[in-house]
Design an enzyme around this catalytic site. Sequence first.
Site, PDB file in Angstrom:
ATOM      1  N   GLY A  10     -18.358  27.039  -3.318  1.00 35.53           N
ATOM      2  CA  GLY A  10     -18.768  27.378  -1.949  1.00 35.53           C
ATOM      3  C   GLY A  10     -17.719  26.933  -0.941  1.00 35.53           C
ATOM      4  O   GLY A  10     -16.651  26.416  -1.302  1.00 35.53           O
ATOM      5  N   PHE A  11     -18.054  27.127   0.312  1.00 39.75           N
ATOM      6  CA  PHE A  11     -17.160  26.779   1.422  1.00 39.75           C
ATOM      7  C   PHE A  11     -16.833  25.275   1.399  1.00 39.75           C
ATOM      8  O   PHE A  11     -15.694  24.864   1.146  1.00 39.75           O
ATOM      9  CB  PHE A  11     -17.838  27.241   2.713  1.00 39.75           C
ATOM     10  CG  PHE A  11     -17.322  26.630   3.975  1.00 39.75           C
ATOM     11  CD1 PHE A  11     -15.970  26.659   4.284  1.00 39.75           C
ATOM     12  CD2 PHE A  11     -18.203  26.043   4.879  1.00 39.75           C
ATOM     13  CE1 PHE A  11     -15.502  26.097   5.466  1.00 39.75           C
ATOM     14  CE2 PHE A  11     -17.750  25.496   6.060  1.00 39.75           C
ATOM     15  CZ  PHE A  11     -16.395  25.502   6.347  1.00 39.75           C
ATOM     16  N   ASP A  56     -26.813  27.165 -13.216  1.00 40.85           N
ATOM     17  CA  ASP A  56     -27.796  26.968 -12.140  1.00 40.85           C
ATOM     18  C   ASP A  56     -28.315  25.536 -12.231  1.00 40.85           C
ATOM     19  O   ASP A  56     -29.006  25.182 -13.197  1.00 40.85           O
ATOM     20  CB  ASP A  56     -28.942  27.988 -12.318  1.00 40.85           C
ATOM     21  CG  ASP A  56     -29.992  27.873 -11.233  1.00 40.85           C
ATOM     22  OD1 ASP A  56     -29.989  26.870 -10.474  1.00 40.85           O
ATOM     23  OD2 ASP A  56     -30.841  28.782 -11.143  1.00 40.85           O
ATOM     24  N   TYR A 145     -35.571  25.872   3.859  1.00 36.93           N
ATOM     25  CA  TYR A 145     -34.326  25.087   3.823  1.00 36.93           C
ATOM     26  C   TYR A 145     -34.608  23.657   4.284  1.00 36.93           C
ATOM     27  O   TYR A 145     -34.248  22.694   3.606  1.00 36.93           O
ATOM     28  CB  TYR A 145     -33.306  25.765   4.724  1.00 36.93           C
ATOM     29  CG  TYR A 145     -31.937  25.129   4.778  1.00 36.93           C
ATOM     30  CD1 TYR A 145     -31.095  25.134   3.670  1.00 36.93           C
ATOM     31  CD2 TYR A 145     -31.455  24.556   5.960  1.00 36.93           C
ATOM     32  CE1 TYR A 145     -29.815  24.580   3.730  1.00 36.93           C
ATOM     33  CE2 TYR A 145     -30.194  24.007   6.035  1.00 36.93           C
ATOM     34  CZ  TYR A 145     -29.367  24.014   4.917  1.00 36.93           C
ATOM     35  OH  TYR A 145     -28.104  23.468   4.989  1.00 36.93           O
ATOM     36  N   TYR A 159     -34.925   7.362  -5.930  1.00 39.13           N
ATOM     37  CA  TYR A 159     -34.046   6.938  -7.031  1.00 39.13           C
ATOM     38  C   TYR A 159     -33.277   5.670  -6.647  1.00 39.13           C
ATOM     39  O   TYR A 159     -33.018   4.814  -7.485  1.00 39.13           O
ATOM     40  CB  TYR A 159     -33.072   8.069  -7.415  1.00 39.13           C
ATOM     41  CG  TYR A 159     -33.602   8.938  -8.540  1.00 39.13           C
ATOM     42  CD1 TYR A 159     -34.711   9.756  -8.357  1.00 39.13           C
ATOM     43  CD2 TYR A 159     -33.002   8.928  -9.795  1.00 39.13           C
ATOM     44  CE1 TYR A 159     -35.209  10.551  -9.379  1.00 39.13           C
ATOM     45  CE2 TYR A 159     -33.493   9.713 -10.827  1.00 39.13           C
ATOM     46  CZ  TYR A 159     -34.591  10.526 -10.621  1.00 39.13           C
ATOM     47  OH  TYR A 159     -35.080  11.293 -11.638  1.00 39.13           O
TER      48      TYR A 159
HETATM   49  P1  NAD Z   1     -22.004  27.816   0.656  1.00 38.45           P
HETATM   50  O1  NAD Z   1     -23.098  28.807   0.542  1.00 38.45           O
HETATM   51  O2  NAD Z   1     -20.633  28.284   0.951  1.00 38.45           O
HETATM   52  O3  NAD Z   1     -21.903  26.942  -0.672  1.00 38.45           O
HETATM   53  C1  NAD Z   1     -23.022  26.606  -1.443  1.00 38.45           C
HETATM   54  C2  NAD Z   1     -22.622  26.754  -2.908  1.00 38.45           C
HETATM   55  O4  NAD Z   1     -23.720  26.364  -3.737  1.00 38.45           O
HETATM   56  C3  NAD Z   1     -22.283  28.204  -3.277  1.00 38.45           C
HETATM   57  O5  NAD Z   1     -21.054  28.248  -3.968  1.00 38.45           O
HETATM   58  C4  NAD Z   1     -23.438  28.627  -4.155  1.00 38.45           C
HETATM   59  O6  NAD Z   1     -23.082  29.623  -5.090  1.00 38.45           O
HETATM   60  C5  NAD Z   1     -23.840  27.308  -4.792  1.00 38.45           C
HETATM   61  N1  NAD Z   1     -25.221  27.267  -5.285  1.00 38.45           N
HETATM   62  C6  NAD Z   1     -26.341  27.565  -4.565  1.00 38.45           C
HETATM   63  N2  NAD Z   1     -27.424  27.413  -5.363  1.00 38.45           N
HETATM   64  C7  NAD Z   1     -26.977  27.004  -6.569  1.00 38.45           C
HETATM   65  C8  NAD Z   1     -27.621  26.651  -7.801  1.00 38.45           C
HETATM   66  N3  NAD Z   1     -28.948  26.731  -7.938  1.00 38.45           N
HETATM   67  N4  NAD Z   1     -26.855  26.246  -8.838  1.00 38.45           N
HETATM   68  C9  NAD Z   1     -25.506  26.164  -8.716  1.00 38.45           C
HETATM   69  N5  NAD Z   1     -24.839  26.485  -7.589  1.00 38.45           N
HETATM   70  C10 NAD Z   1     -25.580  26.893  -6.528  1.00 38.45           C
HETATM   71  O7  NAD Z   1     -22.471  26.744   1.740  1.00 38.45           O
HETATM   72  P2  NAD Z   1     -21.700  25.513   2.377  1.00 38.45           P
HETATM   73  O8  NAD Z   1     -21.589  25.755   3.830  1.00 38.45           O
HETATM   74  O9  NAD Z   1     -20.490  25.205   1.607  1.00 38.45           O
HETATM   75  O10 NAD Z   1     -22.763  24.356   2.178  1.00 38.45           O
HETATM   76  C11 NAD Z   1     -22.603  23.362   1.167  1.00 38.45           C
HETATM   77  C12 NAD Z   1     -23.704  22.320   1.306  1.00 38.45           C
HETATM   78  O11 NAD Z   1     -23.610  21.683   2.575  1.00 38.45           O
HETATM   79  C13 NAD Z   1     -25.111  22.895   1.214  1.00 38.45           C
HETATM   80  O12 NAD Z   1     -25.918  21.983   0.508  1.00 38.45           O
HETATM   81  C14 NAD Z   1     -25.561  22.973   2.653  1.00 38.45           C
HETATM   82  O13 NAD Z   1     -26.958  22.876   2.774  1.00 38.45           O
HETATM   83  C15 NAD Z   1     -24.855  21.775   3.255  1.00 38.45           C
HETATM   84  N6  NAD Z   1     -24.648  21.960   4.714  1.00 38.45           N
HETATM   85  C16 NAD Z   1     -23.660  22.781   5.173  1.00 38.45           C
HETATM   86  C17 NAD Z   1     -23.506  22.951   6.538  1.00 38.45           C
HETATM   87  C18 NAD Z   1     -22.416  23.819   7.109  1.00 38.45           C
HETATM   88  O14 NAD Z   1     -22.340  23.941   8.339  1.00 38.45           O
HETATM   89  N7  NAD Z   1     -21.545  24.410   6.324  1.00 38.45           N
HETATM   90  C19 NAD Z   1     -24.373  22.308   7.434  1.00 38.45           C
HETATM   91  C20 NAD Z   1     -25.371  21.501   6.924  1.00 38.45           C
HETATM   92  C21 NAD Z   1     -25.499  21.309   5.558  1.00 38.45           C
END
Ligand code: NAD
Length: 331
Positions: A10-11, A56, A145, A159
């Site tokens: 992911g990002f 997953d 969410y 935990y």
């Molecule tokens: P994103 O969607 O780019 O990345 C999330 C990644 O998790 C993706 O690659 C997706 O394929 C993977 N994923 C989702 N469900 C999965 C599963 N069941 N098994 C395996 N992989 C799975 O989002 P992001 O912006 O990179 O966010 C990353 C984390 O940071 C998330 O937990 C998000 O809630 C948290 N977050 C991000 C932001 C933001 O502004 N970017 C803000 C608050 C919280």
Amino acid sequence: MRVLITGAAGFLGSHLTDRFLAEGHRVVGLDNFVTGHPDNIAHLAGDDRFSFVQHDISTYTSIDGPLDGVLHLASPASPIDYLELPIQTLKVGSLGTHNALGVAKAKGARFFIASTSEVYGDPLVHPQTEEYWGNVNPVGPRGVYDEAKRFAEAITMAYHTYHGLDTRIVRIFNTYGPRMRPRDGRVVSNFIVQALTGEPLTIYGDGSQTRSFCYVSDEVEGIYRLFMHGDHRPTNIGNPDEYTVRQLAELVVELTGTSSPIVSEPLPEDDPKVRKPDITRARTMLGWEPTVHVRDGLARTIEYFRPYVGTPMMARRAPRPRPSTATSRAS
Ligand code: NAD
Ligand code: UDP
């Protein structure tokens, strides 16, 4: 160290993976590509300190070899993603967090959960300190969410308290930068893509709602320091510079030089009216604060998106990228 990072394609997960590798650690990346993309980790294909598992995390998970850390970032994060994937979002925050905690406990590893400013809901305290319990609608559209992340925090604390696990909880505030999916629906990517393709910039509501935007390198620095030097208390990591959504749209218009108009669309249900982190805890505990001004961060993000103009990734309503197994290999 050898760490497991879930959501590594992911990002944020891919940038964090880069950071751990740059510090000399080894990383096992795990992702099912539901909202991520293999391109985000393609540059790591030849690095023997990186291995990848396509899996997953909401299902039973077993990782070979020792681990010093488990960082659970897997979760849809953009509102349009988690509204499209409500059950998967609830599962990855609950079952996925439980499985990731189980891996950490079995390996004697430090556990790190990516929580969110969304646990504050539509906040009645501003700016948001970690002591504020939030104002979340559990049965509204964003509840899938918000409640998943609240559960994730609660089971992480359980935990810590009952099993003595070494844990970290980060509350991430709106973060942006390269490797966001062009059509992921979040405001920064939307406005930039709209500006670059000559579409109207879509402000939801009157644009007076506020957000505080953190550039990805600042966020990753804060996360890394919290993992290494923090404690078990929830810690806000975000940029306290607050903008209205209208101000953000105007800034993107100025920085891109677009002739796209700014238009209004209906405000989604339960859209938080304000959001701004109090980062006193991160400042005092970690010596961390953001360094990249939103103007610079936006300029860098615009340059990242520009080459995609005219490609299928920028197409309106492009389907989410589907998994390719090309870069996957077992750990
Ligand atoms: P994103 O969607 O780019 O990345 C999330 C990644 O998790 C993706 O690659 C997706 O394929 C993977 N994923 C989702 N469900 C999965 C599963 N069941 N098994 C395996 N992989 C799975 O989002 P992001 O912006 O990179 O966010 C990353 C984390 O940071 C998330 O937990 C998000 O809630 C948290 N977050 C991000 C932001 C933001 O502004 N970017 C803000 C608050 C919280
Ligand atoms: N938003 C907007 N236009 C868009 C996308 C989002 O005005 O094209 C608004 C949205 O209503 C919210 C803010 O921008 O008030 C931030 O939205 P985002 O989806 O990035 O994340 P959120 O902070 O709501 O989780």
